[in-house]
Design an enzyme around this catalytic site. Structure first.
Site, PDB file in Angstrom:
ATOM      1  N   GLY A 242       0.829  -1.206   0.000  1.00 43.31           N
ATOM      2  CA  GLY A 242       0.000   0.000   0.000  1.00 43.31           C
ATOM      3  C   GLY A 242       0.860   1.252   0.000  1.00 43.31           C
ATOM      4  O   GLY A 242       0.524   2.249  -0.653  1.00 43.31           O
TER       5      GLY A 242
ATOM      6  N   GLN B 190       0.120   7.528   4.885  1.00 39.95           N
ATOM      7  CA  GLN B 190       0.191   7.323   3.436  1.00 39.95           C
ATOM      8  C   GLN B 190      -0.548   8.438   2.702  1.00 39.95           C
ATOM      9  O   GLN B 190      -0.066   8.938   1.681  1.00 39.95           O
ATOM     10  CB  GLN B 190      -0.380   5.948   3.081  1.00 39.95           C
TER      11      GLN B 190
ATOM     12  N   ASP C  38       0.085  -0.799  13.178  1.00 32.73           N
ATOM     13  CA  ASP C  38       0.552  -2.075  12.617  1.00 32.73           C
ATOM     14  C   ASP C  38       0.830  -3.113  13.704  1.00 32.73           C
ATOM     15  O   ASP C  38       1.036  -4.290  13.402  1.00 32.73           O
ATOM     16  CB  ASP C  38       1.824  -1.855  11.793  1.00 32.73           C
TER      17      ASP C  38
ATOM     18  N   LYS D  82      -6.549  -3.094   6.071  1.00 36.68           N
ATOM     19  CA  LYS D  82      -5.104  -3.348   5.945  1.00 36.68           C
ATOM     20  C   LYS D  82      -4.892  -4.535   5.001  1.00 36.68           C
ATOM     21  O   LYS D  82      -5.780  -4.879   4.239  1.00 36.68           O
ATOM     22  CB  LYS D  82      -4.500  -3.593   7.334  1.00 36.68           C
TER      23      LYS D  82
ATOM     24  N   ARG E 107      -7.953  -7.067   9.690  1.00 38.37           N
ATOM     25  CA  ARG E 107      -7.178  -7.558  10.843  1.00 38.37           C
ATOM     26  C   ARG E 107      -8.026  -7.748  12.093  1.00 38.37           C
ATOM     27  O   ARG E 107      -7.621  -8.496  12.985  1.00 38.37           O
ATOM     28  CB  ARG E 107      -5.985  -6.629  11.127  1.00 38.37           C
TER      29      ARG E 107
HETATM   30  C1  S3P Z   1       2.565   3.379   6.538  1.00 43.19           C
HETATM   31  C2  S3P Z   1       1.475   3.945   7.152  1.00 43.19           C
HETATM   32  C3  S3P Z   1       0.421   3.159   7.805  1.00 43.19           C
HETATM   33  C4  S3P Z   1       0.877   1.743   8.104  1.00 43.19           C
HETATM   34  C5  S3P Z   1       1.582   1.125   6.939  1.00 43.19           C
HETATM   35  C6  S3P Z   1       2.802   1.931   6.557  1.00 43.19           C
HETATM   36  C7  S3P Z   1       3.530   4.255   5.871  1.00 43.19           C
HETATM   37  O1  S3P Z   1      -0.704   3.075   6.941  1.00 43.19           O
HETATM   38  O2  S3P Z   1      -0.228   0.964   8.496  1.00 43.19           O
HETATM   39  O3  S3P Z   1       2.017  -0.200   7.270  1.00 43.19           O
HETATM   40  O4  S3P Z   1       4.640   3.797   5.539  1.00 43.19           O
HETATM   41  O5  S3P Z   1       3.201   5.421   5.658  1.00 43.19           O
HETATM   42  P1  S3P Z   1      -1.781   4.263   6.853  1.00 43.19           P
HETATM   43  O6  S3P Z   1      -1.105   5.465   6.387  1.00 43.19           O
HETATM   44  O7  S3P Z   1      -2.805   3.772   5.879  1.00 43.19           O
HETATM   45  O8  S3P Z   1      -2.323   4.421   8.227  1.00 43.19           O
END
Ligand code: S3P
Length: 434
Positions: A96, A172, A317, A344, A348
């Site tokens: 993601g 993200q 996480d 996720k 989860r």
């Molecule tokens: C991440 C942000 C988180 C996390 C993912 C990694 C990142 O997700 O759960 O494993 O590297 O920015 P979200 O931004 O969707 O919360």
């Protein structure tokens, strides 16, 4: 499908290091790629997810080379965001972070790029980045109402600045908007309901790209050029968390984790465990762009607690492994405000509830969390576990198996390679101890 077989172990004393932080590794290569020169990265995580980001950048014409056999040292030749149009779709695999940040990175590219992912990634919502990017003049077209992959991204040579209020605390989303904002003119802001991990803000500042946080709002100014600098990636606290829980609920055990990331926006798991009665000491060195240091754990009895609100993004996480810790505790643990767990790598909440029940734990599911009745460190039954193709479910229940009554079998463990190459070897070291 590969599987892991885990049997209960006795108290242990272990010192270890975990591979590089996944979030910081993605950002290190992406931000080095848009810099104005050569950057050496040390401590890079050569997992499937991060290698998907490396592959994507190479398709966009960025030169990246490994300096060692394990690919933990990389050299990236920044090309000032002068990307070329790839001839094939970019495969983001299970990641993601690759897909969402890549959409922001492509904002200034006036050509179409197709982003694809595996089955799990193709179910995850991309409307959360498509919406702010559209406001900025960047088109992200996907499938159905959640705008799922495959995606067609078309950037613009005139990206507009934005003031975006995100409905979810997500690093993200924040990072995708910040990367697009760098290609825009003037100041952009992004506000989140709670502070999410701040690796993008820190690393951009380190590369002399000015951005400022006031409360829940980040301001960033377009047109800035990232300066090339060498980057050190600390060990991943999300990976360390599995061993922390393996030791924390087992009186007589000790664990020392060295050179691990201890960014305040990521240490929610340690703070929750301390509230549960875990004996944990942290020593933090703030001299790097990311705080890092050692975590020392001495096993003890854990008790149930309430978890929710603004601490959730700081442990998002680690909730599967925290749920295992809750099962090993005495009393009830309640986790709320964690709706995000539904979208996720797997759902989860349901994956954790289902697998804990298989191990004899009573769990009530809520839309945004769960309530777990702890059975104590000797109360888990051995069971057959389904990973649901989710690395964190597989690893969390491998740790649960270390406390269970007999042999626990985890099915579908190939997904562990997305974030923690070497997990199985580390687990085998523990299983082999007398
Ligand atoms: C991440 C942000 C988180 C996390 C993912 C990694 C990142 O997700 O759960 O494993 O590297 O920015 P979200 O931004 O969707 O919360």
């Amino acid at each position: 499908m590969s599987e892991l077989r885990v049997h209960p172990i006795d108290k242990f004393a272990v010192e270890l290091k975990v591979p590089g932080d996944k979030s910081i590794s993605h950002r290190s290569v992406m931000f080095a790629a848009i810099s104005n020169g050569t950057c050496e990265i040390d401590g890079f995580l050569p997992s499937e997810d991060c290698l998907a980001t490396v592959g994507a950048l190479k398709q966009l014409g960025v030169e990246i080379k490994s300096l060692n056999e394990s690919s933990t040292k990389l050299i990236v030749k920044g090309n000032r965001r002068q990307f070329v149009q790839p001839s094939e779709p970019i495969d983001c695999g299970n990641s993601g972070t690759t897909m969402r940040l890549m959409c922001g990175l492509l904002a200034g590219c006036n050509f179409e790029v197709e982003l694809v992912g595996d089955e799990s990634l193709s179910k995850r919502p991309m409307d959360r980045i498509a919406k702010p990017l559209l406001e900025m003049g960047v088109s992200v077209r996907g499938q159905g109402k959640n705008c799922t992959a495959p995606l067609i991204v078309r950037g613009s040579s005139r990206v507009k600045n934005v003031d975006y209020e995100s409905p979810v605390a997500s690093a993200q989303i924040k990072s995708a908007v910040m990367l697009a904002a760098l290609a825009a003119e003037g100041k952009s802001t992004i506000t989140e309901p709670f502070l999410s991990r701040d690796h993008t803000e820190r690393m951009l500042n380190y590369l002399l790209v000015k951005n400022v946080r006031q409360g829940r709002t980040i301001s960033i100014w377009g047109g800035q050029q990232a300066e090339s600098r060498d980057i050190i990636v600390p060990g991943d606290l999300s990976s360390a968390a599995f061993w922390v829980v393996a030791a924390a609920a087992r009186p007589g055990s000790t664990l020392l984790v060295n050179e691990v990331g201890l960014n305040p926006t990521r240490v929610g798991v340690l703070n929750a465990l301390i509230r549960m009665g875990a004996r944990i000491n942290e020593r933090v060195d703030e001299s790097n762009c990311e705080p890092m240091g050692t975590v020392e754990v001495t096993g003890s009895k854990l008790k149930g607690i309430e978890i929710g609100g603004e601490e959730i993004p700081k442990m998002i996480d680690e909730i599967p492994i925290l749920a295992v810790a809750a099962a090993l505790a005495e009393g009830t643990t309640t986790i709320r405000d964690a709706h995000e767990l539904r979208v996720k790598e797997s759902d989860r909440i349901s994956a954790v509830a289902e697998n804990l029940r298989r191990m004899g734990v009573s769990v009530q599911e809520f839309a945004d969390g769960m309530e777990i009745q702890g059975v104590g460190p000797h109360g888990l039954k051995a069971a057959e576990i389904e990973s649901h193709g989710d690395h964190r479910i597989a690893m969390s229940f491998a740790v649960a198996g270390l406390y269970a009554s007999g042999e626990t079998i985890i099915h579908g463990t190939e997904c562990i390679a997305t974030s923690y190459p070497g997990f199985e070897e580390e687990l085998n070291q523990l299983l082999k101890r007398k």
